[in-house]
Structure formats: C-alpha cells, structure tokens
Design a protein around this motif. Structure first.
Motif, short mmCIF file in Angstrom:
data_model
loop_
_atom_site.label_atom_id
_atom_site.label_comp_id
_atom_site.label_asym_id
_atom_site.label_seq_id
_atom_site.Cartn_x
_atom_site.Cartn_y
_atom_site.Cartn_z
N TYR A 85 0.63 -1.34 0.10
CA TYR A 85 -0.09 -0.01 -0.02
C TYR A 85 0.83 1.25 0.03
O TYR A 85 1.23 1.89 1.02
CB TYR A 85 -0.86 0.21 1.30
CG TYR A 85 -2.33 -0.66 1.11
CD1 TYR A 85 -2.74 -0.87 -0.20
CD2 TYR A 85 -2.81 -1.70 2.04
CE1 TYR A 85 -4.00 -1.77 -0.53
CE2 TYR A 85 -3.85 -2.51 1.73
CZ TYR A 85 -4.49 -2.32 0.54
OH TYR A 85 -5.54 -3.13 0.35
N VAL A 140 -2.77 3.16 -2.10
CA VAL A 140 -3.39 3.86 -0.89
C VAL A 140 -4.88 4.54 -1.28
O VAL A 140 -5.68 4.49 -0.52
CB VAL A 140 -2.35 4.94 -0.34
CG1 VAL A 140 -3.08 5.52 0.96
CG2 VAL A 140 -1.24 3.99 0.30
N GLN A 197 -8.32 3.79 0.27
CA GLN A 197 -9.11 4.76 0.76
C GLN A 197 -10.51 4.91 0.24
O GLN A 197 -11.34 5.13 0.80
CB GLN A 197 -8.48 6.18 1.09
CG GLN A 197 -7.35 6.07 1.74
CD GLN A 197 -6.99 5.82 3.21
OE1 GLN A 197 -7.95 5.32 3.71
NE2 GLN A 197 -6.10 5.91 3.72
N GLY A 231 -2.30 -0.61 8.91
CA GLY A 231 -2.61 0.33 7.81
C GLY A 231 -2.97 1.80 8.48
O GLY A 231 -1.76 2.10 9.34
N GLY A 232 -3.80 2.51 8.15
CA GLY A 232 -4.06 3.87 8.75
C GLY A 232 -4.14 4.07 10.15
O GLY A 232 -4.45 5.21 10.56
N GLU A 262 3.61 -2.56 10.29
CA GLU A 262 3.06 -2.05 9.08
C GLU A 262 4.01 -1.78 8.03
O GLU A 262 4.88 -1.00 8.42
CB GLU A 262 2.01 -0.74 9.40
CG GLU A 262 1.37 -0.15 8.28
CD GLU A 262 0.53 -1.12 7.23
OE1 GLU A 262 0.88 -1.19 6.19
OE2 GLU A 262 -0.05 -1.71 7.75
N SER A 301 3.60 -0.11 5.02
CA SER A 301 3.34 0.93 4.39
C SER A 301 3.67 2.22 4.95
O SER A 301 3.02 2.40 5.99
CB SER A 301 2.06 1.04 3.75
OG SER A 301 1.65 2.17 3.44
N GLU A 343 3.46 5.32 4.09
CA GLU A 343 2.06 6.22 3.89
C GLU A 343 1.03 6.25 5.00
O GLU A 343 0.59 6.80 5.40
CB GLU A 343 1.57 6.05 2.36
CG GLU A 343 1.23 7.33 1.63
CD GLU A 343 0.96 7.18 0.42
OE1 GLU A 343 -0.14 7.82 -0.22
OE2 GLU A 343 1.90 6.55 -0.51
N LEU A 344 0.84 4.97 5.23
CA LEU A 344 -0.36 4.50 6.08
C LEU A 344 0.12 4.63 7.56
O LEU A 344 -0.51 4.93 8.18
CB LEU A 344 -0.72 2.85 6.02
CG LEU A 344 -1.65 2.72 4.52
CD1 LEU A 344 -2.01 1.23 4.20
CD2 LEU A 344 -2.86 3.49 4.57
N ASN A 403 -0.43 8.12 8.19
CA ASN A 403 -1.87 8.39 8.49
C ASN A 403 -1.92 8.33 10.07
O ASN A 403 -2.69 8.83 10.78
CB ASN A 403 -2.55 7.59 8.07
CG ASN A 403 -2.78 7.75 6.22
OD1 ASN A 403 -2.17 8.79 5.84
ND2 ASN A 403 -3.86 7.36 5.47
#
Length: 290
Positions: free
Chosen positions: A10, A15, A19, A61-62, A88, A90, A92-93, A96
């Motif tokens: 992700y 991502v 979302q 995740g996020g 996790e 990712s 990016e997540l 978040n």
C-alpha cells in the motif's frame, strides 16, 4: 526496487484506491460496530488482575480501527499503563496512523513503537533478538492475504501471547463475495501483492491443525456495486480496480475475462435489492485463545 514496492503493497495509487474503497464499502464502520460490542468484555477478561497491558497491531494500515480499540481499552482500564507496538509495511499508512494518534488526546499517554516492515521481517527480527516481547492482545485486521506462510504466521503471533491473551483475526468470510471472486479468477488476480487468496476457512483450517482454541463470529456487511456495471462510471471503475487489485480494470483484462468477472459479481457475489446490486462482503472475526 520493484521487490521493495511489492513488499509494501500500500503505497501511492494503492493507498488512494484503498481509501476510496473504505469510503464506499462501510467496512470499517461494520468492524467498528462489532468490536465495540465484543471487545469491552474481552478486554475485561484479558486484563483481569494485570498491572500493565501490551498490545500489538499487525498490518494496522492507517490506524483508524486501532485508535478506536486503544480508546476502548483505555476506558476499560483507565488506571493501567498500556503500551502499543505496530507492525505495518506501508510508510504512507503509518504516517496516517501517527497523525491520528497525534490528534487523539487520550492516546498521548500510550507509548507507540513503530515497526515499518512486513510481518515476516518483524518475525525475523524478534527471533534473531531472542527476547520476545509478549502481548495481552494482538490484532490482525484484513492482513493475512499478504503473508508468505499463513500457518507459520499464525503460529508465530500466537506464541507472542501472554497468559490469558487473545489474538483477534478479522478476514473475509469463506464463500462470501470476495472469496467467490478471487477463487474463480485466481489465475488472473493472484499475481501481485496477493499470490494466494485466503478466507476465514483457511484460517480456521490452520487453527484446527495447530490445535488452537478459537471462536468465530460473522460481521455482516454489504456495499453497493451498481456503478460497477456502468462502463462510463468513474466510481464503478475505481471499485473494480480495488476489487481486482488492479490499477486499470478495463485495460488489464481481455473482454471475455471482464465480462466473466462482471457476471460473477452480479450473479454469484451479490444480491439485488430495490434496484441496487449489493456485494456480500461479510467478514469473520476469529478470536484465538492463548
């Protein structure tokens, strides 16, 4: 570098696709409704008589659901110190998730340790260090599709449970919409981050084989995929992209495969109600005892 991208499934467009799916599917709302119903009682049992509580989120995740679960745990044990480890892959997540933690006042007291890596990498590190940190509660929500070895993963995380701890696995229910789609089109879909699709049936088979005690609950959920059958609908295309783990549904498959997938989605994975096509996206919540 390509291997790196595959490793953390992700990032970037994935991502955004994820979302978008969450906004449309109501999946988090369904899971949250369920955990708010079942977890307070579970937490009371897990934390009875303990002076501190350690939680591990795997593939979080996020963090939208983890943050809610931490708040629930805190309200159940307001005076007990809680620690959080998050695994996790990712970045990016994880960003978040960190942003969510930063703006949730009651979580400021919880120390978070971030392991930005694949589950297997975390497992390797823990085994290499030898001093395993153990946990009272471990959650794995919608992430077992991405591990290399399902049986080994379950065995490893189960071994990290403290006395009276619980491992909570949330995954798509066997024979529901996702399982039907991905089993029928395994050759076309299991080609990238997910090389082997798994449902609750695979998890339960593993648990039985390992002789682990568990209970399974169904979390009912459906979402509207009517737009998927309108070729000029952007919403429909974005949903189809996510559901087939693909960036471009219409360009990526032959006309025959596309027609077959759409036919299956309409007739085997969904029900029609008030002119809408509702995809069966039931989930299973499997609670595994220490």
């Amino acid at each position: 570098m390509a291997a790196e991208v595959k490793q953390t499934c992700y990032e970037g467009s994935s991502v955004q696709s994820f979302q978008f799916y969450l906004e449309h599917s109501g999946e988090h709302k369904a899971i949250l409704h369920w955990v708010q119903k079942i977890l307070p009682g579970e937490f009371k049992r897990i934390g009875a008589g303990k002076s501190s509580l350690d939680v591990l989120g795997v593939g979080s995740g996020g963090g939208e659901l983890d943050v809610q679960m931490f708040s629930l745990l805190q309200s159940t044990f307001s005076a007990v110190p809680i620690s959080a480890d998050i695994v996790e892959g990712s970045t990016e997540l994880v960003d978040n998730f960190k942003a969510l933690v930063a703006k949730t006042a009651n979580l400021q007291k919880i120390p978070f340790v971030w392991h930005i890596m694949k589950s297997e990498e975390y497992e390797k590190q823990v085994k290499a260090k030898g001093d395993m940190k153990r946990f009272d509660f471990i959650n794995m929500i919608q992430m077992l599709y991405y591990v290399d070895d399902l049986a080994e993963t379950i065995k490893f995380y189960h071994s990290l449970l403290k006395n009276n701890g619980k491992l909570m696995i949330i995954i798509e229910t066997g024979k529901a919409g996702w399982d039907t789609l991905w089993s029928a089109y395994k050759k076309e879909l299991c080609v990238d981050a997910i090389t082997e699709y798994r449902s609750s049936e695979d998890v339960v088979a593993c648990l039985k084989k390992q002789g682990l005690k568990y209970e399974e609950h169904v979390i009912p959920n459906t979402f509207d995929i009517t737009e998927c059958f309108n070729p000029s609908s952007k919403t429909g295309e974005r949903l189809l992209n996510f559901m087939t783990a693909n960036d471009h549904f219409y360009q990526s498959f032959t006309p025959e495969i596309r027609a077959g997938i759409l036919d299956l989605l309409r007739n085997k994975c969904s029900t029609e109600k008030n002119g809408k096509i509702l995809f069966n996206s039931n989930l299973s919540c499997i609670l595994v005892y220490a």
